[in-house]
Design a protein around this motif. Structure first.
Motif, mmCIF file in Angstrom:
data_model
loop_
_atom_site.group_PDB
_atom_site.id
_atom_site.type_symbol
_atom_site.label_atom_id
_atom_site.label_comp_id
_atom_site.label_asym_id
_atom_site.label_seq_id
_atom_site.Cartn_x
_atom_site.Cartn_y
_atom_site.Cartn_z
ATOM 1 N N ILE A 191 3.875 1.932 -8.018
ATOM 2 C CA ILE A 191 2.740 1.032 -8.245
ATOM 3 C C ILE A 191 3.182 -0.353 -8.703
ATOM 4 N N PRO A 192 4.073 -0.503 -9.696
ATOM 5 C CA PRO A 192 4.493 -1.862 -10.057
ATOM 6 C C PRO A 192 5.208 -2.575 -8.915
ATOM 7 N N GLY A 234 4.578 -2.066 -5.709
ATOM 8 C CA GLY A 234 3.524 -2.453 -4.778
ATOM 9 C C GLY A 234 2.797 -3.699 -5.238
ATOM 10 N N ILE A 235 2.546 -3.795 -6.524
ATOM 11 C CA ILE A 235 1.894 -4.984 -7.071
ATOM 12 C C ILE A 235 2.783 -6.208 -6.879
ATOM 13 N N ILE A 278 0.837 -1.199 0.000
ATOM 14 C CA ILE A 278 0.000 0.000 0.000
ATOM 15 C C ILE A 278 0.871 1.247 0.000
ATOM 16 N N CYS A 305 2.297 1.826 -3.406
ATOM 17 C CA CYS A 305 1.290 2.234 -4.400
ATOM 18 C C CYS A 305 0.879 3.701 -4.260
ATOM 19 N N LEU A 306 1.345 4.397 -3.252
ATOM 20 C CA LEU A 306 0.999 5.806 -3.089
ATOM 21 C C LEU A 306 1.682 6.693 -4.127
ATOM 22 N N THR A 307 2.754 6.210 -4.735
ATOM 23 C CA THR A 307 3.419 6.967 -5.800
ATOM 24 C C THR A 307 3.223 6.243 -7.120
ATOM 25 N N ILE A 308 3.275 6.977 -8.207
ATOM 26 C CA ILE A 308 3.069 6.368 -9.521
ATOM 27 C C ILE A 308 4.195 5.401 -9.858
#
Length: 123
Positions: free
Chosen positions: A99-100, A102-103, A90, A93-96
C-alpha cells in the motif's frame, strides 16, 4: 521510516523505473530538439529512485514554453506513463505491505504526466 520505505521501493520497483526513465532521457538527449524532455526524464528517474521524503512542486517562473512542452509530452508519452503508474499502483495496493508503495506510485502520476515546470523538493 522514510529510509526503510525507500529501500523497499528501490528493490521492488524503483530501480527498474529509474532505469526506464534514464534510458528515455538518454534517447531524448541524443535527439537535439527533445533535450528538455530528456532533462525532465532524468529528474523523474531521480525521483523514482528515492520518492519517500520528497514531493513535487511547481517551479516559479515556468511559463508558456513549459505549457507547450507539457502538451506535447502528454500526447507523446505522458498519458501512457500515467496509465502505467495507475495500473502499477493498483497492483501494489492489493497487498498490505504494498500500500505505501502504491501510494508512492500514485504520487508519481503528476510528474510523469506534466514534468516540465515542476521540481522535486524535500518534504
Amino acid at each position: 521510516m522514510n529510509a526503510i520505505l525507500n529501500v523497499i521501493w528501490l528493490v521492488l520497483c524503483g530501480l527498474w523505473m529509474a532505469i526506464g526513465y534514464a534510458v528515455a532521457g538518454v534517447i531524448c538527449c541524443i535527439l537535439i530538439v527533445t533535450i528538455p524532455f530528456g532533462l525532465a526524464a532524468f529528474r523523474i528517474a531521480n525521483y523514482a529512485l528515492w520518492p519517500f521524503g520528497r514531493t513535487i512542486v511547481d517551479r516559479p517562473g515556468a511559463g508558456a514554453p513549459s505549457v507547450l512542452g507539457n502538451i506535447v509530452w502528454i500526447l507523446v508519452a505522458g498519458i501512457w506513463l500515467a496509465i502505467g503508474h495507475v495500473i502499477t499502483g493498483i497492483a501494489l495496493c492489493l497487498t498490505i505491505i504494498g500500500i505505501p508503495l502504491g501510494i508512492a506510485n500514485f504520487k508519481m502520476i503528476p510528474v510523469s504526466l506534466v514534468p516540465l515546470g515542476r521540481e522535486i523538493v524535500p518534504v
